[in-house]
Design a protein around this motif. Structure first.
Motif, PDB file in Angstrom:
ATOM      1  N   ASN A  95       1.096  -1.135   0.019  1.00 50.51           N
ATOM      2  CA  ASN A  95      -0.003  -0.160   0.030  1.00 50.51           C
ATOM      3  C   ASN A  95       0.795   1.090   0.073  1.00 50.51           C
ATOM      4  N   PRO A  96       0.181   2.415  -0.553  1.00 50.18           N
ATOM      5  CA  PRO A  96       0.937   3.566  -0.390  1.00 50.18           C
ATOM      6  C   PRO A  96       1.578   3.822   1.012  1.00 50.18           C
ATOM      7  N   ASN A 112      -1.143  13.524  -3.687  1.00 51.67           N
ATOM      8  CA  ASN A 112      -1.211  12.416  -4.292  1.00 51.67           C
ATOM      9  C   ASN A 112       0.018  12.306  -5.239  1.00 51.67           C
ATOM     10  N   PRO A 123       0.762   9.006  -7.393  1.00 52.75           N
ATOM     11  CA  PRO A 123       0.596   7.497  -7.485  1.00 52.75           C
ATOM     12  C   PRO A 123       1.353   6.907  -8.199  1.00 52.75           C
ATOM     13  N   ASP A 138       3.626   5.644  -5.431  1.00 56.66           N
ATOM     14  CA  ASP A 138       2.867   5.195  -4.382  1.00 56.66           C
ATOM     15  C   ASP A 138       2.987   6.030  -3.126  1.00 56.66           C
ATOM     16  N   MET A 163      -6.447   2.273   0.718  1.00 57.36           N
ATOM     17  CA  MET A 163      -5.798   2.817  -0.307  1.00 57.36           C
ATOM     18  C   MET A 163      -4.929   1.703  -1.274  1.00 57.36           C
ATOM     19  N   GLN A 178      -0.689   2.932  -6.736  1.00 58.54           N
ATOM     20  CA  GLN A 178      -1.169   3.676  -7.870  1.00 58.54           C
ATOM     21  C   GLN A 178      -2.151   4.289  -8.167  1.00 58.54           C
ATOM     22  N   GLU A 179      -3.095   4.558  -6.903  1.00 58.33           N
ATOM     23  CA  GLU A 179      -4.131   5.422  -7.064  1.00 58.33           C
ATOM     24  C   GLU A 179      -3.920   6.611  -6.171  1.00 58.33           C
ATOM     25  N   THR A 180      -4.876   7.663  -6.480  1.00 55.25           N
ATOM     26  CA  THR A 180      -4.860   8.739  -5.454  1.00 55.25           C
ATOM     27  C   THR A 180      -5.741   8.688  -4.305  1.00 55.25           C
ATOM     28  N   THR A 181      -5.631   9.444  -3.188  1.00 56.71           N
ATOM     29  CA  THR A 181      -6.626   9.109  -2.145  1.00 56.71           C
ATOM     30  C   THR A 181      -8.016   9.360  -2.597  1.00 56.71           C
ATOM     31  N   THR A 182      -8.461  10.045  -3.284  1.00 57.33           N
ATOM     32  CA  THR A 182      -9.707  10.375  -3.937  1.00 57.33           C
ATOM     33  C   THR A 182     -10.193   9.351  -4.780  1.00 57.33           C
TER      34      THR A 182
END
Lengths: 179, 179
Positions: free
Chosen positions: A36-37, A104, A106, A109, B72, B75-79
């Protein structure tokens, strides 16, 4: 990840049952290892009309200027992490004035979180991860020598809103390469 | 962590050189395995004057009500994470109206982030991790059956500020046991 951190057997990379994206899964004990990030927490340390920046003594971006920030550790809060990093990199104790930016990133990460902060008694030093630290007025900021896009974006917004006299909280995506 | 995920050898738990806290370090390849907090992202999905909650079909807190939220992913953003979780748990598409709460939960190494959101066309369903989903007015919220302290705190603030007519952004620490 090639091996299971729980039992030492080899892992494979596949989509588990009841999931929709690939994970590292142990071929022996079936442990699913989620990744996870990470949060990078830091401050915008202010003294009078100036902001404290640190010139990096470490890679990446050795020699470039940054706001004090670093990886949040387990068992801390985001504000504790931001204050700890400010002490470690710039030997400044700060009062937190509020969350300012959530950035962010992404492609690496990461989520960067910066808090507005006031340097207690205007005192600061040079932490082991910094070559030097210095207070900069808006006109003095070394814009072409900033370490990361998150730093540039955060400082641009900060000075713009300071001129307008009102700070808000920003959630932004940094979509290009972070360096 | 007992074994190195890079080479499969045993790890030991000690403070590395130039560090000040213990890490899992490989006894063979010397890789340092850092462990850091995870972000849980979610929304406060609103339709007219009501908020959409989900009754959990999974542990922990099976059968209790929650805002849609979850870990989360890389490779995604928080939103993006908040919107994805809202779809997965409540089959609702939402427009994000702004960051609302950042809740530090250091005892379980998590940071929860909730965004205010509007349900598109008021449409929602029941995701596989939910037993049921339902729109609640403030008076109808099942306060004694909420799944987590972060949910209760976020909803309390949300309704309080909605009555006052102005939302701000909150950073809070949840210091007691999360359940």
């Amino acid at each position: 990840m090639k091996f299971c951190s729980a039992c030492g057997a080899q892992t494979e990379y596949r989509i588990p049952e009841d999931d929709n994206r690939p994970r590292h899964i142990c071929t022996q004990c079936n442990t699913i290892h989620y990744q996870n990030p990470n949060i990078v927490a830091g401050t915008i340390p202010v003294h009078e009309d100036k902001v404290l920046l640190c010139r990096r003594a470490i890679e990446p971006r050795h020699g470039y200027w940054t706001l004090p920030a670093g990886f949040m550790e387990n068992q801390e809060t985001t504000t504790e992490a931001a204050m700890r990093e400010t002490w470690e990199e710039a030997e400044a104790r700060v009062n937190i004035d509020g969350l300012y930016a959530v950035l962010n990133v992404p492609q690496i990460d990461q989520v960067h979180m910066f808090f507005r902060a006031t340097i207690i008694d205007g005192m600061f030093g040079v932490g082991v991860e910094s070559l030097e630290t210095r207070l900069f007025s808006e006109q003095e900021i070394p814009w072409s020598e900033l370490a990361f896009p998150t730093i540039k974006k955060t400082l641009q917004l900060f000075f713009e809103e300071r001129r307008l006299g009102a700070f808000s909280v920003h959630v932004m995506d940094i979509v290009r390469s972070p360096r």
